[in-house]
Motif scaffolding. Structure first.
Motif, PDB file in Angstrom:
ATOM      1  N   ASN A 115       0.801  -1.231   0.000  1.00 20.98           N
ATOM      2  CA  ASN A 115       0.000   0.000   0.000  1.00 20.98           C
ATOM      3  C   ASN A 115       0.833   1.279   0.000  1.00 20.98           C
ATOM      4  O   ASN A 115       0.447   2.273   0.588  1.00 20.98           O
ATOM      5  CB  ASN A 115      -0.972   0.027   1.191  1.00 20.98           C
ATOM      6  N   THR A 116       2.008   1.229  -0.626  1.00 22.22           N
ATOM      7  CA  THR A 116       2.781   2.461  -0.795  1.00 22.22           C
ATOM      8  C   THR A 116       2.987   2.687  -2.288  1.00 22.22           C
ATOM      9  O   THR A 116       2.534   1.901  -3.111  1.00 22.22           O
ATOM     10  CB  THR A 116       4.168   2.351  -0.137  1.00 22.22           C
ATOM     11  N   ILE A 117       3.710   3.771  -2.602  1.00 21.96           N
ATOM     12  CA  ILE A 117       3.970   4.065  -4.012  1.00 21.96           C
ATOM     13  C   ILE A 117       4.791   2.937  -4.642  1.00 21.96           C
ATOM     14  O   ILE A 117       4.531   2.521  -5.776  1.00 21.96           O
ATOM     15  CB  ILE A 117       4.718   5.409  -4.144  1.00 21.96           C
ATOM     16  N   LEU A 118       5.772   2.441  -3.893  1.00 23.20           N
ATOM     17  CA  LEU A 118       6.604   1.350  -4.413  1.00 23.20           C
ATOM     18  C   LEU A 118       5.745   0.154  -4.795  1.00 23.20           C
ATOM     19  O   LEU A 118       5.954  -0.484  -5.820  1.00 23.20           O
ATOM     20  CB  LEU A 118       7.624   0.917  -3.356  1.00 23.20           C
ATOM     21  N   ASP A 119       4.766  -0.124  -3.956  1.00 20.82           N
ATOM     22  CA  ASP A 119       3.853  -1.232  -4.216  1.00 20.82           C
ATOM     23  C   ASP A 119       3.074  -0.980  -5.503  1.00 20.82           C
ATOM     24  O   ASP A 119       2.938  -1.857  -6.350  1.00 20.82           O
ATOM     25  CB  ASP A 119       2.909  -1.387  -3.028  1.00 20.82           C
ATOM     26  N   SER A 120       2.585   0.235  -5.656  1.00 21.88           N
ATOM     27  CA  SER A 120       1.839   0.569  -6.877  1.00 21.88           C
ATOM     28  C   SER A 120       2.731   0.423  -8.100  1.00 21.88           C
ATOM     29  O   SER A 120       2.284  -0.058  -9.140  1.00 21.88           O
ATOM     30  CB  SER A 120       1.313   1.997  -6.814  1.00 21.88           C
ATOM     31  N   ILE A 121       4.007   0.842  -7.978  1.00 23.08           N
ATOM     32  CA  ILE A 121       4.917   0.706  -9.114  1.00 23.08           C
ATOM     33  C   ILE A 121       5.088  -0.771  -9.461  1.00 23.08           C
ATOM     34  O   ILE A 121       5.020  -1.157 -10.629  1.00 23.08           O
ATOM     35  CB  ILE A 121       6.284   1.339  -8.793  1.00 23.08           C
ATOM     36  N   ALA A 122       5.276  -1.590  -8.448  1.00 20.45           N
ATOM     37  CA  ALA A 122       5.457  -3.025  -8.703  1.00 20.45           C
ATOM     38  C   ALA A 122       4.231  -3.600  -9.395  1.00 20.45           C
ATOM     39  O   ALA A 122       4.334  -4.352 -10.364  1.00 20.45           O
ATOM     40  CB  ALA A 122       5.719  -3.757  -7.394  1.00 20.45           C
ATOM     41  N   ARG A 123       3.050  -3.224  -8.904  1.00 15.52           N
ATOM     42  CA  ARG A 123       1.822  -3.723  -9.538  1.00 15.52           C
ATOM     43  C   ARG A 123       1.715  -3.201 -10.964  1.00 15.52           C
ATOM     44  O   ARG A 123       1.308  -3.915 -11.871  1.00 15.52           O
ATOM     45  CB  ARG A 123       0.601  -3.296  -8.732  1.00 15.52           C
ATOM     46  N   GLY A 124       2.084  -1.928 -11.147  1.00 10.73           N
ATOM     47  CA  GLY A 124       2.021  -1.318 -12.473  1.00 10.73           C
ATOM     48  C   GLY A 124       2.927  -2.032 -13.461  1.00 10.73           C
ATOM     49  O   GLY A 124       2.520  -2.369 -14.566  1.00 10.73           O
ATOM     50  N   ILE A 125       4.172  -2.304 -13.045  1.00 10.19           N
ATOM     51  CA  ILE A 125       5.114  -2.993 -13.930  1.00 10.19           C
ATOM     52  C   ILE A 125       4.595  -4.387 -14.254  1.00 10.19           C
ATOM     53  O   ILE A 125       4.677  -4.853 -15.396  1.00 10.19           O
ATOM     54  CB  ILE A 125       6.498  -3.109 -13.263  1.00 10.19           C
TER      55      ILE A 125
END
Lengths: 333, 314, 317
Positions: free
Chosen positions: B124-134
């Motif tokens: 639930n952080t930006i890093l998590d969103s980036i990982a999901r996005g990639i």
């Protein structure tokens, strides 16, 4: 004498996808040095969550309020307000915990021995060799044969009982003041259960550790505990010395639980009593007695306010508006 | 351990036999393999002559027997176009493909696993969103389109990398590809990067919820130790099998990338063979790719056994 | 710890899985739909995915009404025109035209028909046959099960793309062939998932109970197994459909899918590639259509999986 641990008004709330869960509500209890306190209740009554709250082991979206004064010899602090680093230096050192499922609670890709040395190295500045030696001693202490060989085994190579022994070895490695045992025997069969209970008792006497023993089995409690706290719906509904509780339960729920123990010695007249109804809905913030839904003595006041703790005999505190002895609602003095 | 090894070897061999059968049968799928191979202007006499020459007029079982005995000697017939044994061509082309797939896998591991670990350990952080996005991007951008886009941007517009071909240089006696490998390898790797990011993220998240991590915290261990000895070590084990599978995806996926970038590997050979209806070459390529993939699966399983203590002692 | 897990189970009583296995399913359908809507609204990405996907299906169905031009109409005077927002853009052709002057936008709209058709029909074939075989294997057990699973695992162990290319080259270019190829080659994955679920479900107490009181196998399958199977299979179908759309475009790109005269995204990419250096937009937009389709289906699929599989449920702040 000052209690070793003094918990006051502990409440824990989780925020989940479907709303807030009020898991622990207003729990207060004391623990004296060297004694055994049993915490009894059905699943979902908040027993484990209470203990995990004290140790700060719950996930991030959790709210814990209240106080928990931990006062071993030499210092005194509030577990719920100390810094994370300070709490971390106490965990596994002054206060340790063992869990129900030892297989899942041990790291599958690390040898049992190394897992025992970890606390020693972290808290007591052991070097590798010293920690190894001590770990082998601890394995022997908890009754594992061939400890120097078993040191190198992985958790899956142990039997259920041995794993729980290894967990105990980890927990007592730094000789803590408090050992919290979270249903450590539930997953084991009866003979092993007895062995683990016996082992814990022996270690407790030898090392002078205070034990909080969580269980849903009142049968285990009788031979083990000095005092008992009964939990229902996230609240400690009754605390009493063990004899008093069995002889003279003060809360209708406790009475129900005691009625539910099948007794081998009992006559045929002793019928198995089951408590009607389902456990309370923890999604609602409690505003009244949580047991009201299932209580056979329920009356209008029970639905209006939360019962405070009434001292009904020395050392026996009950949170209930109904006086079981007088068979009437309590009158405020 | 030895028994496990033996049983895996036997099942792999059986699988290869199955592959041979499949490769043979697919050519006979329409009932008349010769008509697949000749141009539509061929006269009936020519077709009949070819059928005679290749032995397709014999009973199917006899043909299969012949095919099998040939296959065991590495003989899959000759390519019409190159006038060379098909297997020789395949063997000439395989190093370029292995090279491309390895570089792509390396890129994918470096990017995907790193992003996955960062995302998984910080839910639930930006890093998590980036990982999901990639993870999502890798799954939704087709390799063949990405290759074209990369050429448009980095070759045609910016001129940083060549748009086709494989150039090499020699370093310490090794023949290594130069920057010509960057675009094709990157295009090939994106899907795997996404898969690895996705998988690593969920593996780390899952391990973080394991009871033994709570135990580690209850022991008052340092964050760093919990992270490396408990979370990462346990998440790494399932990753091994994923990486093995991904490598076989990369090998097959090279058919698009090698076609786009004219990379002289197995993939472009297959595309070319299909285009020129050079079916013996198609058979040889399909068999050899399967062989490599099956070998990889075997290898992955063995590594798995060596790494996970729970399996070793079973 | 134990309590936490129980808590989570408690929460899941309200989710979609609970809805599907509940026997009195028609009692409060409206409440269930409302709950699904609430879940969709809470996780916007699932909603976006669903909406975009519905738009694509809509445009596939109503392509003749939506497309501004005949996708097959060749107009050599208007060939190789860039998109409307470039300097040389022609307002007649929003995304420009291809080498033969055919309107790219119209061709992309028509191209969705091939993709959606292959996806839907392919998944329908694989889903129905795969589920039947999987149920059969899971219930029959023993040697039959062993044989089916050996073959299934064998096929799944092969380099998929290489064999699809092989088969497509042998069979030749037609829509029917493509649908059959993807439909049949995707049976194994549905077999594996179905069988896995059946084996898991057979261990469940209520199904053991149903077997022990002598309920007939078909009754057990329809009453107890099917409702539980639908969740995982629909999730799988979503992902498989998006994968098929990808593979179809890939085959088209290699010149192995539908005939070259049919406007499909893969065929358009293959044509575009020949003019990559001079007219890059011919390759960009058909590919973008594939990306958007895949993106929407994956968003929706991820959401479905989260909702249908309570184990994937994550705690939210």
């Amino acid at each position: 004498m000052k209690p070793l641990l003094s918990v006051r008004n502990l409440s824990t709330r989780f925020d989940t996808f479907d709303g807030s869960v009020y898991a622990v509500n207003d729990v207060s209890f004391d623990l004296k040095a060297g004694e055994t306190l049993a915490v009894v209740g059905e699943s979902g009554s908040g027993k484990s969550v209470t203990m995990l709250s004290l140790l700060g082991l719950l996930p991030r979206s959790t709210w814990v309020t209240g106080s928990a004064i931990f006062a071993p010899e030499g210092f005194e602090l509030d577990l719920l307000s100390v810094s994370k680093a300070e709490l971390n230096s106490l965990r596994g050192n002054k206060i340790s915990i063992i869990f129900q499922d030892a297989l899942r609670s041990l790291n599958p890709v690390m040898t049992v021995g190394e897992q025992i040395t970890e606390s020693l190295i972290t808290h007591h500045q052991y070097n590798k060799n010293g920690a190894h030696k001590r770990a082998v001693e601890l394995l022997e202490m908890v009754g594992i044969a061939q400890p120097d060989k078993r040191y190198y085994a992985y958790p899956h190579m142990f039997s259920g009982g041995m794993r729980q022994r290894a967990m105990i070895a980890i927990a007592i490695s730094c000789t803590p003041d408090i050992l919290i045992a979270d249903e450590p025997t539930t997953a084991l069969d009866v003979t092993i259960q007895a062995q683990i209970v016996e082992l814990t008792r022996r270690l407790q006497q030898d090392l002078g550790i205070a034990v909080i023993w969580i269980t849903h089995d009142l049968g285990v409690v009788a031979g083990l505990a000095d005092r008992v706290m009964v939990m229902y719906g996230g609240t400690g509904v009754e605390i009493a010395p063990v004899d008093l509780l069995y002889e003279n339960p003060g809360h209708p729920y406790t009475a129900g639980l005691l009625g539910a123990i099948p007794s081998i010695a009992g006559s045929s007249a002793d019928r198995l009593v089951s408590i009607e109804g389902a456990p309370p809905d923890l999604f609602q913030e409690p505003r009244h007695c949580q047991f009201a839904w299932r209580c056979r003595y329920v009356f209008d006041r029970c639905w209006k306010e939360k019962p405070p703790g009434y001292i009904i005999s020395p050392g026996q505190v009950v949170k209930c508006f109904y006086d079981g002895r007088e068979k009437t609602p309590r009158v405020e003095e | 351990m030895l028994r496990y090894l033996l049983s895996r070897l036997i099942s792999s061999a059986a699988l290869l036999l199955g592959v041979l059968f499949l490769v043979f049968m697919l050519l006979h799928l329409t009932g008349d393999p010769v008509s697949l191979m000749v141009s539509r202007y061929a006269s009936p006499e020519d077709i009949e002559a070819l059928r005679e020459e290749l032995g397709f007029n014999r009973p199917l079982l006899v043909q299969f027997g012949d095919f099998l005995s040939g296959a065991f000697q590495g003989d899959f017939g000759s390519s019409f176009r190159y006038r060379q044994p098909a297997m020789d061509l395949v063997l000439q082309r395989i190093p370029a493909t292995i090279e491309l797939a390895s570089v792509a896998l390396l890129m994918a591991i470096l990017m995907g696993v790193t992003i996955g670990i960062l995302g998984g350990s910080n839910p639930n952080t930006i890093l998590d969103s980036i990982a999901r996005g990639i993870g999502l991007l890798g799954q939704t951008i087709p390799t063949f389109w990405l290759g074209l886009i990369l050429i448009i941007i980095f070759s045609l517009r910016l001129g940083w990398f060549p748009s086709f071909g494989r150039e090499t240089f020699t370093f310490l006696g090794l023949t290594l590809p130069d920057q010509s490998i960057v675009l094709p390898a990157f295009a090939l790797s994106l899907f795997t990067t996404g898969q690895l990011a996705r998988f690593t993220r969920s593996a780390v998240m899952e391990v973080m919820n394991e009871d033994y991590v709570t135990t580690a915290r209850s022991k008052g261990l340092k964050k760093k130790r919990i992270y490396f000895k408990y979370i990462l070590k346990n998440s790494a084990i399932p990753l091994i099998s994923i990486i093995g599978v991904q490598f076989s995806y990369l090998l097959s996926g090279s058919i698009y990338i090698e076609t786009i970038f004219s990379w002289p590997g197995l993939g472009s050979l297959l595309a070319e063979a299909v285009g020129t209806r050079d079916f013996f070459l198609v058979q040889a390529t399909a068999f050899f790719t399967s062989l490599v993939v099956i070998g990889l699966h075997l290898l992955t399983d063995l590594v798995y056994v060596l790494v996970d203590p729970r399996i070793r002692y079973r | 710890m134990i309590t936490m897990k129980e808590q989570r189970n408690e929460n899941n009583k309200n989710d979609l899985t609970g809805l599907l296995i509940d026997e009195e399913s028609d009692r409060n359908i409206r409440a269930r739909l409302w709950y699904i809507w609430r879940l969709l609204w809470r996780d916007k990405s699932g909603l976006i995915g669903l909406i975009v996907f519905l738009v694509i299906i809509f445009s596939a169905i109503f392509a003749p009404m939506l497309a501004p031009h005949d996708p097959l109409k060749i107009d050599l005077h208007a060939s190789r025109q860039p998109p409307i927002w470039t300097e040389a853009g022609n307002p007649e052709h929003i995304l420009g035209t291809d080498n033969l002057g055919r309107d790219l936008f119209s061709r992309i709209i028509y191209g969705s028909r091939v993709s959606i058709m292959v996806g839907f029909l392919g998944v329908s074939i694989a889903f129905s046959l795969g589920m039947m075989i999987g149920l059969f294997a899971g219930f029959k057990g023993g040697r039959t099960d062993n044989l089916i699973m050996t073959v299934t695992n064998m096929i799944l162990a092969l380099p998929y793309l290489v064999f699809v290319v092989f088969i497509a080259a042998v069979l030749g270019r037609s829509l029917l062939n493509v649908v059959l190829i993807f439909g049949l080659t995707n049976i194994p994955i549905f077999v594996r998932v179905t069988r896995g679920e059946v084996l898991r479900l057979r261990e469940e107490g209520y199904i053991e109970a149903a077997i022990s009181i002598g309920q007939k196998t078909p009754a057990i399958i329809f009453k107890h197994i099917m409702p539980n199977l639908i969740g995982p299979l629909i999730t799988l179908a979503t992902f498989e459909m998006s994968a098929m759309i990808f593979y179809e475009a890939g085959l088209g790109f290699l010149g192995l899918s539908v005939p070259p005269t049919v406007p499909s995204w893969g065929n358009m990419l293959a044509e575009g590639r020949q003019f990559l250096t001079v007219f890059p937009w011919m390759s960009i937009y058909p590919g973008l259509a594939i990306v958007i389709t895949g993106f929407s289906m994956n968003l929706f699929g991820d959401w479905l999986r989260d909702v249908l599989d309570p184990r994937m449920r994550r705690m939210k702040k």
